[in-house]
Design a protein around this motif. Structure first.
Motif, PDB file in Angstrom:
ATOM      1  N   MET A 123      92.257  34.691 114.066  1.00 34.82           N
ATOM      2  CA  MET A 123      90.815  34.460 114.023  1.00 34.82           C
ATOM      3  C   MET A 123      90.435  33.062 114.506  1.00 34.82           C
ATOM      4  SD  MET A 123      89.049  37.005 113.338  1.00 34.82           S
ATOM      5  CE  MET A 123      87.461  36.251 113.046  1.00 34.82           C
ATOM      6  N   GLU A 124      91.276  32.073 114.176  1.00 28.93           N
ATOM      7  CA  GLU A 124      90.941  30.699 114.602  1.00 28.93           C
ATOM      8  C   GLU A 124      90.762  30.653 116.099  1.00 28.93           C
ATOM      9  OE1 GLU A 124      94.244  29.100 111.632  1.00 28.93           O
ATOM     10  OE2 GLU A 124      93.875  31.049 112.484  1.00 28.93           O
ATOM     11  N   TRP A 125      91.627  31.366 116.791  1.00 34.02           N
ATOM     12  CA  TRP A 125      91.552  31.406 118.248  1.00 34.02           C
ATOM     13  C   TRP A 125      90.244  32.060 118.688  1.00 34.02           C
ATOM     14  CZ3 TRP A 125      91.150  35.012 122.127  1.00 34.02           C
ATOM     15  CH2 TRP A 125      91.467  34.576 123.420  1.00 34.02           C
ATOM     16  N   HIS A 126      89.907  33.163 118.042  1.00 30.86           N
ATOM     17  CA  HIS A 126      88.661  33.858 118.389  1.00 30.86           C
ATOM     18  C   HIS A 126      87.446  32.967 118.174  1.00 30.86           C
ATOM     19  CE1 HIS A 126      89.588  38.038 119.439  1.00 30.86           C
ATOM     20  NE2 HIS A 126      90.684  37.859 118.736  1.00 30.86           N
ATOM     21  N   GLN A 127      87.479  32.202 117.061  1.00 25.68           N
ATOM     22  CA  GLN A 127      86.336  31.349 116.759  1.00 25.68           C
ATOM     23  C   GLN A 127      86.176  30.234 117.782  1.00 25.68           C
ATOM     24  OE1 GLN A 127      87.476  30.451 112.794  1.00 25.68           O
ATOM     25  NE2 GLN A 127      86.551  32.292 111.939  1.00 25.68           N
ATOM     26  N   ARG A 128      87.282  29.853 118.411  1.00 29.51           N
ATOM     27  CA  ARG A 128      87.213  28.767 119.381  1.00 29.51           C
ATOM     28  C   ARG A 128      86.729  29.223 120.745  1.00 29.51           C
ATOM     29  NH1 ARG A 128      92.316  27.151 117.765  1.00 29.51           N
ATOM     30  NH2 ARG A 128      93.154  27.883 119.741  1.00 29.51           N
ATOM     31  N   HIS A 129      86.726  30.537 121.015  1.00 28.83           N
ATOM     32  CA  HIS A 129      86.392  31.012 122.354  1.00 28.83           C
ATOM     33  C   HIS A 129      85.100  31.815 122.370  1.00 28.83           C
ATOM     34  CE1 HIS A 129      90.634  29.977 122.660  1.00 28.83           C
ATOM     35  NE2 HIS A 129      90.402  29.803 123.947  1.00 28.83           N
ATOM     36  N   PRO A 130      84.192  31.437 123.277  1.00 28.31           N
ATOM     37  CA  PRO A 130      82.906  32.147 123.364  1.00 28.31           C
ATOM     38  C   PRO A 130      83.101  33.630 123.724  1.00 28.31           C
ATOM     39  CG  PRO A 130      82.911  30.183 124.763  1.00 28.31           C
ATOM     40  CD  PRO A 130      84.291  30.354 124.252  1.00 28.31           C
ATOM     41  N   SER A 393      82.748  31.063 101.367  1.00 21.81           N
ATOM     42  CA  SER A 393      83.093  32.036 102.414  1.00 21.81           C
ATOM     43  C   SER A 393      84.439  31.717 103.034  1.00 21.81           C
ATOM     44  CB  SER A 393      82.022  32.058 103.503  1.00 21.81           C
ATOM     45  OG  SER A 393      80.837  32.564 102.965  1.00 21.81           O
ATOM     46  N   THR A 394      84.725  30.427 103.143  1.00 19.67           N
ATOM     47  CA  THR A 394      86.020  30.029 103.697  1.00 19.67           C
ATOM     48  C   THR A 394      87.137  30.541 102.803  1.00 19.67           C
ATOM     49  OG1 THR A 394      84.952  28.037 104.494  1.00 19.67           O
ATOM     50  CG2 THR A 394      87.354  28.053 104.502  1.00 19.67           C
ATOM     51  N   LEU A 395      86.946  30.396 101.497  1.00 21.10           N
ATOM     52  CA  LEU A 395      87.961  30.876 100.565  1.00 21.10           C
ATOM     53  C   LEU A 395      88.110  32.392 100.689  1.00 21.10           C
ATOM     54  CD1 LEU A 395      89.976  30.293  98.367  1.00 21.10           C
ATOM     55  CD2 LEU A 395      88.149  30.355  96.673  1.00 21.10           C
ATOM     56  N   ALA A 396      86.972  33.083 100.820  1.00 16.82           N
ATOM     57  CA  ALA A 396      87.025  34.544 100.949  1.00 16.82           C
ATOM     58  C   ALA A 396      87.839  34.944 102.175  1.00 16.82           C
ATOM     59  CB  ALA A 396      85.612  35.110 101.031  1.00 16.82           C
ATOM     60  N   SER A 397      87.650  34.228 103.301  1.00 15.69           N
ATOM     61  CA  SER A 397      88.393  34.632 104.500  1.00 15.69           C
ATOM     62  C   SER A 397      89.865  34.229 104.406  1.00 15.69           C
ATOM     63  CB  SER A 397      87.743  34.084 105.773  1.00 15.69           C
ATOM     64  OG  SER A 397      87.581  32.709 105.683  1.00 15.69           O
TER      65      SER A 397
ATOM     66  N   GLY B 434      68.955  33.803 110.854  1.00 14.90           N
ATOM     67  CA  GLY B 434      68.563  32.646 111.637  1.00 14.90           C
ATOM     68  C   GLY B 434      69.531  32.453 112.784  1.00 14.90           C
ATOM     69  N   PHE B 435      69.228  33.072 113.927  1.00 14.48           N
ATOM     70  CA  PHE B 435      70.145  32.982 115.056  1.00 14.48           C
ATOM     71  C   PHE B 435      70.118  31.577 115.651  1.00 14.48           C
ATOM     72  CE2 PHE B 435      71.444  33.111 119.417  1.00 14.48           C
ATOM     73  CZ  PHE B 435      72.525  33.977 119.417  1.00 14.48           C
ATOM     74  N   LEU B 436      71.307  30.989 115.845  1.00 17.58           N
ATOM     75  CA  LEU B 436      71.374  29.673 116.480  1.00 17.58           C
ATOM     76  C   LEU B 436      72.086  29.773 117.822  1.00 17.58           C
ATOM     77  CD1 LEU B 436      72.279  27.260 113.527  1.00 17.58           C
ATOM     78  CD2 LEU B 436      70.082  28.208 114.176  1.00 17.58           C
ATOM     79  N   PHE B 437      71.709  28.878 118.711  1.00 17.87           N
ATOM     80  CA  PHE B 437      72.325  28.840 120.027  1.00 17.87           C
ATOM     81  C   PHE B 437      73.473  27.832 120.014  1.00 17.87           C
ATOM     82  CE2 PHE B 437      68.138  30.458 120.434  1.00 17.87           C
ATOM     83  CZ  PHE B 437      68.245  31.457 121.382  1.00 17.87           C
ATOM     84  N   GLN B 483      79.248  29.042 118.365  1.00 15.38           N
ATOM     85  CA  GLN B 483      78.761  30.337 118.836  1.00 15.38           C
ATOM     86  C   GLN B 483      77.869  30.981 117.794  1.00 15.38           C
ATOM     87  OE1 GLN B 483      79.998  33.086 121.250  1.00 15.38           O
ATOM     88  NE2 GLN B 483      79.556  31.258 122.398  1.00 15.38           N
ATOM     89  N   ARG B 484      76.680  31.392 118.198  1.00 13.71           N
ATOM     90  CA  ARG B 484      75.731  32.027 117.277  1.00 13.71           C
ATOM     91  C   ARG B 484      75.570  31.230 115.975  1.00 13.71           C
ATOM     92  NH1 ARG B 484      78.371  36.556 119.402  1.00 13.71           N
ATOM     93  NH2 ARG B 484      79.963  36.375 117.829  1.00 13.71           N
ATOM     94  N   GLY B 485      75.892  29.940 116.022  1.00 16.41           N
ATOM     95  CA  GLY B 485      75.738  29.105 114.834  1.00 16.41           C
ATOM     96  C   GLY B 485      76.811  29.322 113.791  1.00 16.41           C
ATOM     97  N   GLU B 486      77.920  29.922 114.203  1.00 18.58           N
ATOM     98  CA  GLU B 486      78.903  30.334 113.211  1.00 18.58           C
ATOM     99  C   GLU B 486      79.701  29.196 112.584  1.00 18.58           C
ATOM    100  OE1 GLU B 486      80.806  33.498 115.256  1.00 18.58           O
ATOM    101  OE2 GLU B 486      79.237  34.903 114.667  1.00 18.58           O
ATOM    102  N   SER B 487      79.553  27.967 113.115  1.00 18.10           N
ATOM    103  CA  SER B 487      80.201  26.851 112.436  1.00 18.10           C
ATOM    104  C   SER B 487      79.445  26.490 111.155  1.00 18.10           C
ATOM    105  CB  SER B 487      80.261  25.630 113.349  1.00 18.10           C
ATOM    106  OG  SER B 487      80.946  25.934 114.517  1.00 18.10           O
ATOM    107  N   LEU B 488      78.219  26.988 111.052  1.00 21.24           N
ATOM    108  CA  LEU B 488      77.448  26.754 109.830  1.00 21.24           C
ATOM    109  C   LEU B 488      77.501  28.016 108.969  1.00 21.24           C
ATOM    110  CD1 LEU B 488      74.208  25.066 111.265  1.00 21.24           C
ATOM    111  CD2 LEU B 488      76.298  23.980 110.480  1.00 21.24           C
ATOM    112  N   SER B 489      77.208  27.862 107.694  1.00 24.50           N
ATOM    113  CA  SER B 489      77.176  29.044 106.838  1.00 24.50           C
ATOM    114  C   SER B 489      75.864  29.789 107.071  1.00 24.50           C
ATOM    115  CB  SER B 489      77.282  28.643 105.367  1.00 24.50           C
ATOM    116  OG  SER B 489      76.073  28.039 104.964  1.00 24.50           O
ATOM    117  N   ALA B 490      75.809  31.034 106.610  1.00 25.08           N
ATOM    118  CA  ALA B 490      74.597  31.833 106.790  1.00 25.08           C
ATOM    119  C   ALA B 490      73.392  31.116 106.188  1.00 25.08           C
ATOM    120  CB  ALA B 490      74.778  33.205 106.147  1.00 25.08           C
ATOM    121  N   GLY B 491      73.605  30.472 105.038  1.00 25.79           N
ATOM    122  CA  GLY B 491      72.516  29.749 104.381  1.00 25.79           C
ATOM    123  C   GLY B 491      72.041  28.580 105.229  1.00 25.79           C
ATOM    124  N   GLU B 492      72.979  27.852 105.806  1.00 30.14           N
ATOM    125  CA  GLU B 492      72.609  26.702 106.638  1.00 30.14           C
ATOM    126  C   GLU B 492      71.851  27.156 107.882  1.00 30.14           C
ATOM    127  OE1 GLU B 492      75.869  23.238 106.193  1.00 30.14           O
ATOM    128  OE2 GLU B 492      76.703  25.192 106.730  1.00 30.14           O
TER     129      GLU B 492
END
Lengths: 597, 602
Positions: A123-130, A393-397, B434-437, B483-492
């Protein structure tokens, strides 16, 4: 970037051939067939010139000189022309069909490999790539990588044809042959120069296409935000600016092509004029006759067009090499979720979950979770409570092994998650994430995900998730198609399907990551009540990320997270009594309560 | 609901016409380009004529071998070849320029149009397919126009010029050449139909394949948690195989149609020599002219042969073009009245629903006979169960959809007559997601107000009581959201959406579960801040958490698509009914101490 371009320029020819070598080694049979077809085509094209020369000397010139001709000669001329043409058609079909089959086989093989890699990479790899980049790796990059296969057999046949042509010329007349032989290398040199000039541009154009696709993807994903804030014009400008960049580069590439096209065509034509001049001299000297001049000139005419297939081939190289490299960046990625060989037994009670000195950071230097310790006994329910962005959420994943910890370990029934065989955790555990992904499939397919589950069990899971009502109301019930083009569902409905997807697997560990956030409280309560009823007392160990007190009330124990560490733990009542920060968080609504009179 | 037109129903010529309509640049300088193409093509007969002249006058002339004539002729021919080359350069360059310019315009227009489609259409179309319509489909058209297009143009001209020169030499042989090629030319229509169908299948399979390939990318987490890799791979493999089969079939058809050109040329050459000799007996033709025909036939066969190839590319390109045009031909149901659109009255806005009904296509009504008035400056909470119609109410209010029947008015003005510019400036909705670019926090906030500077954004964050959150981010406003703001939590992500809305400074704010993913403490804090900021303006809040309703001036309760109750919180609680039930469950959930299992019900 500049270095890359420079090396791309010098190495493209070699690299392009190397990429082709990969394809030829993988599909030797079909390559041989299409190359043979092409060689047949080349040989017969040259034969055509020989037939014309033969006809000139044995039929046309004598006929015009003597005013008569034998009918046998005429029949022979007609038969030769037709026979050559028919065989050549066979060669064409073999060449083109063979090239197509080879190209599509390679594309399919690489698409399979790339997608297998997507499924294997962590998943880490997926998160790094658009997303857009990954989609184009599997699509347009694969297509680009194997694009030279289409002109390949033709180019091979052309080389054969040139050899035949040179031999034919040498046999016909040595002096004219020398002139003719000068033309072929010149045309090839022009092709190579063309390729060197255009390759950096093509590389850039390809990259821009990917960027354009990423913008479109993102912008369409965020269409609702764009609409609600009225930002259509700005988004169009963002896309338009990139489209204009692509346009300008396309025009520059066009200018280069415009210059080389006439050059590649003009060279053989000028060669023919020289042959005519030299030919007249040779005829006057008695060293050749008219038929020889016609043969050499005709050879240059018919070979000059196919020579360009070498140009097409070489011209595809930059695109191909870049595509191949981009695809291989995915294929060569060594990161892999490594699985152990262990399996879990399936007793009738929930798992024992232990988190031991767990630390995790998303990016170096930024600790998300720090030295966490937690044990959940079988059948117990733990609520993870914490402020926004406290690491729940991080803990959940981590619990579902979507990511691995930097330090420490998570064990299930005493086995480290990393020692479990592939699929072993999924057999026992299920996560219901915050966001829901639905497949382009039926309701049944989305719930079972291909597992062999009777419809009764699907309906039972839907019932527990309070999704049976709206599913029953869909036009085709369980067979209704969902996903991008299917029935549209509300956020709450999607979450309930996602919940059913987890429940139908009868997991021994269930992780709910704020999984009912889009469901209204009444329905949520019914879900929680149904889950409690359907589960035996200790059949499932649950970890809930929650805010609502009713959800928290389900838990035997509350773990209060703050700043990536466990700030406190105990029952809801205990925490409420002794931890003011916790009380503030969960009682926030009470303070607001306006007494209903 | 409108589905996006596939464009498959329009013919090739209509596609070209529509294409020119959307990219008028394609017609620019067309006459000049055509003139250059004619010049460039005429030059191609230089070589056959030179061969004929050499044979008839240089070698077999009246005075025997004439070296001087051959030399002069070669120089003239060389000049002609140079002129041809320059014309060809100019033509190709101009073609590239117009094609690239025209198609950049087309794709930008299509992109814009996607954003103008109704929300429902946007949601039901395959995302990948929509993207390909503004990217790879357009690329295919541009590839065809600049590569196949040149070939096509030159091919047609070459056949015409070759025919004219042939007629000059001998009409009988010209007729024979045409007769030889006639079966091929007449079979082109048949092959065109077959190829068109075959490439239609190819395009469809590409779409399906892209959708399947997107599953392990977009749904990576789901695939991983349920360990359904092999199933996902099986679905992908199936789609890849289907695409491979479709492509191979189309290629086979192309190969056969292409091979026929050679047979025709063999037939033509055989006849030219035999008939030519026969004509020669009557002194109708010279030997050089017969041989020139052989060269001219090669001019003829090339174009007919590449013509079938061009046809193939054209099928691909036209299919792509149609799909892109299909987007533009899909009516944007929510038409912006444009320049005639009226502005909204200044100040807080009143809201009127006048006998409004709405149903999704083919579905039961989700809103029925809703007639409600909201006074300007009031805070209204909208509550109801999932599916009760409250989100539809919000979407009609902000004109993300149009009512099926009845009228929605803002400040007394029918929303359909309000210019989009004014509407989006004055009315802002914060959706649940809240979709982010993929950019910085600052850039995302600027979606709320163009030209907002960092200080404006910081102030907005502080106004909303979120300063400590912003300070906690390592890079502050420069934090990249992923991507799609996924570095932030849904709440953020929801917080950013609220910041945007505050920056937009609307007169009517609609919040659709806008704080559902933030923690309760923060939610309450934001609620108080919003209350303060929205003083004197109208706000409509859809909420699951009844706290909001308790603080609102009025509550509107939806049930099964109708408004069943309305009034201040306290009054509604006293009334009981749907609201009473919702409130009871809220109280049970919110303030009861952890109940023993089984005592969840109020």
């Amino acid at each position: 970037m500049t270095d890359n371009l420079a090396s791309a320029r010098t190495g493209t020819l070699r690299d392009g051939l190397r990429v082709l070598g990969v394809a030829i080694r993988r599909e030797p049979g079909i390559f041989t067939l299409s190359a043979l077809g092409s060689v047949l085509f080349g040989a017969l094209t040259v034969a055509d010139a020989w037939v014309l020369g033969w006809a000139t000397d044995h039929a046309i010139v004598p006929a015009f000189r003597e005013g008569r001709v034998g009918s046998g000669v005429l029949v022979a001329v007609a038969a030769l022309f037709l026979g050559v043409a028919l065989l050549r058609a066979v060669g064409i079909v073999a060449r083109r069909l063979g090239a197509g089959v080879m190209q599509y086989r390679m594309q399919a093989a690489y698409r399979r490999e790339v997608t297998r890699q997507y499924l294997a990479l962590p998943m880490e790899w997926h998160q790094r790539h658009p997303t857009g980049q990954l989609l184009s790796n599997a699509n347009s990059d694969v297509e680009a990588a194997w694009s030279p296969i289409a002109p390949l057999p033709m180019a091979v046949g052309t080389i054969a044809m040139m050899v035949f042509a040179v031999v034919q010329m040498l046999v016909t007349d040595l002096v004219m042959a020398v002139v003719g032989c000068c033309v072929f290398p010149l045309v090839i040199v022009a092709n190579v120069a063309y390729q060197r000039l255009s390759s950096p541009l093509v590389t850039r154009i390809q990259a821009l296409r990917a960027e354009l696709s990423e913008i479109a993807h993102e912008s369409f994903d965020g269409a609702l935000v764009v609409k609600t804030l009225g930002r259509e014009a700005q988004e169009t400008e963002r896309f338009g600016a990139k489209a204009r960049q692509l346009r300008d580069l396309g025009i520059r590439a066009g200018r280069i092509r415009a210059a080389f096209d006439p050059l590649l065509e003009g060279l053989p034509n000028l060669g023919i004029l020289v042959v005519l001049g030299v030919g007249v001299l040779r005829v006057r000297g008695g060293a050749a006759d008219a038929g020889d001049v016609v043969t050499v000139a005709y050879l240059l005419t018919i070979v000059s067009f196919p020579i360009r297939s070498i140009g097409w081939l070489v011209g595809e190289f930059p695109r191909s090499v870049v595509g191949y490299e981009r695809v291989h960046r995915v294929l060569d990625e060594e990161l892999e979720t490594s699985y152990g060989g262990q399996h879990l037994t399936s007793p009738r009670h929930g798992v024992r979950l232990a988190v031991d000195h767990l630390s995790y950071s998303h990016t170096p230097g930024q600790r998300l979770l720090e030295d966490l310790d937690l044990v959940v006994e079988p059948g117990r329910t733990v609520a993870l409570v914490g402020a926004t962005a406290s690491g729940k959420s991080t803990l959940a994943s981590l619990l579902m092994r979507l990511v691995d910890p930097d330090a420490g370990a998570i064990t299930v029934d005493g086995t480290d998650l990393r020692d479990l065989a592939h699929g072993a955790l999924a057999e026992q555990a299920a996560l219901v994430p915050q966001g829901t992904f639905l497949f382009d499939d039926t309701v049944r397919g989305n719930v079972t995900l291909g597992a062999d589950v009777p419809d009764d069990a699907v309906w039972a899971a839907l019932r527990t998730a309070q999704a049976d009502g709206f599913v029953a109301a869909l036009p085709h019930g369980l067979d209704s198609r969902l996903g991008e083009r299917g029935t549209t569902l509300s956020g709450g409905q999607r979450q309930r399907l996602s919940l059913a997807r987890a429940l139908v697997r009868r997991p021994r560990l269930l992780v709910l990551d704020d999984a009912t956030s889009a469901v209204d409280p009444e329905v949520e309560q019914r879900i929680l009540a149904a889950m409690r009823e359907s589960a035996d007392d200790d059949a499932v160990t649950m970890v809930l990320v929650a805010y609502r007190k009713a959800t928290i009330a389900l838990a035997d124990e509350v773990v209060f997270l703050a700043d990536g560490t466990i700030a406190d733990r105990g029952t809801h009542a205990e925490l409420l009594a002794r931890n003011p920060a916790y009380a503030r968080l969960v009682n926030a609504y009470d303070a607001e309560e306006v007494p209903a009179s | 609901m409108t589905t996006v037109a596939t464009g498959e129903e329009i013919g090739a010529l209509a596609t070209l016409r529509r294409g020119l309509h959307f990219s008028p640049e394609l017609g620019d300088g067309l006459k000049g380009t055509l003139a250059l193409a004619v010049l460039g093509t005429v030059g191609r007969v230089v070589v056959p004529i030179a061969v004929q002249q050499t044979l008839d006058k240089g070698l077999n002339g009246a005075g025997g071998i004439d070296l001087g004539f051959t030399g002069r002729m070669a120089v003239v021919a060389a000049v002609a070849i140079l002129v041809t080359g320059v014309s060809s350069y100019l033509m190709t360059f101009r073609l590239f320029r117009t094609a690239e310019t025209g198609l950049a315009t087309l794709r930008t227009k299509a992109f814009r149009h996607v954003h103008e489609l109704p929300v429902l259409t946007q949601n039901t179309e395959r995302r990948g397919a929509m993207v390909s319509r503004v990217t790879s489909d357009v690329d295919q058209v541009s590839q065809f126009l600049v590569f196949g297009g040149i070939l096509a143009l030159v091919s047609v001209l070459q056949v015409i010029v070759a025919t004219v020169v042939m007629l000059f030499y001998s009409w009988q042989l010209t007729v024979w050449v045409w007769v030889s090629f006639l079966p091929l030319i007449s079979s082109l229509r048949y092959f065109q139909r077959r190829l068109s169908a075959a490439y239609g299948v190819v395009r469809r399979q590409v779409g399906l394949m892209l959708a399947a390939i997107s599953e392990p990318v977009v749904g990576a987490a789901v695939v991983r948690t349920h360990a359904i890799e092999s199933r996902t791979q099986a679905r992908i493999d199936e789609s890849i195989d289907a695409y491979q089969l479709a492509s191979t079939r189309a290629q086979g058809l192309t190969a056969v149609s292409f091979s026929l050109g050679g047979i025709s040329s063999g037939l033509a050459n055989a006849g030219v020599v035999v008939i030519g000799i026969w004509l020669g007996f009557g002194d109708h033709i010279t030997s050089g002219q017969v041989l020139a025909f052989a060269f001219l036939v090669s001019l003829f066969v090339g174009p007919v042969q590449t013509g079938t190839q061009v046809l193939t590319d054209a099928q691909n390109a036209i299919a792509g073009w149609r799909r892109t045009i299909g987007i533009l031909d899909t009516p944007a149901d929510l038409a912006d009245p444009g320049p005639v659109g009226v502005d909204l009255p200044a100040g807080a806005l009143a809201v009127d629903f006048d006998d409004v009904g709405f149903a999704y296509p083919g579905g039961p009504p989700v809103l029925r006979e809703v007639t409600e008035h909201i006074d300007p400056g009031t805070r209204v909470a909208v509550v109801g169960e999932t599916g009760s119609g409250k989100t539809t109410f919000a979407k009609l209010l902000t004109r993300l959809m149009d009512a099926g029947s009845g009228t929605v008015r803002l400040g007394g003005v029918d929303v359909r007559s309000v210019g989009f510019d004014a509407l989006r400036r004055r009315v802002v909705m914060v959706p649940q997601e809240g979709f982010l670019f993929d950019s910085t926090l600052l850039a995302n906030a600027q979606y709320g107000r163009l030209g907002a500077i960092a200080d404006d954004v910081r102030r907005a964050v502080t106004d909303l009581g979120l300063a400590d959150w912003l300070e906690g981010l390592p890079e502050g406003l420069q934090t990249r959201v992923g991507q799609r703001g996924e570095s932030l939590s849904a709440g953020e992500r929801q917080l950013v959406a609220l910041v945007r809305a505050h920056l937009a400074d609307p007169d009517l704010l609609v919040l659709d579960e806008a704080t559902s993913a933030v923690d309760p403490e923060l939610e309450v804090r934001i609620g108080r801040a919003l209350e303060r900021l929205m003083a004197g303006r109208t706000s409509v809040t859809i909420a699951h958490r009844l706290t909001t309703a308790e603080n609102a001036d009025e509550v509107i309760v939806f049930d099964a698509g109708r408004v069943v109750q309305r009034g201040p919180h306290a009054a509604l609680v006293a009334q009981g009914g749907v609201y009473g039930r919702l409130h009871a469950s809220w109280v049970a959930q919110g303030s009861a101490p952890a109940p023993a299992p089984g005592t969840l019900e109020p």
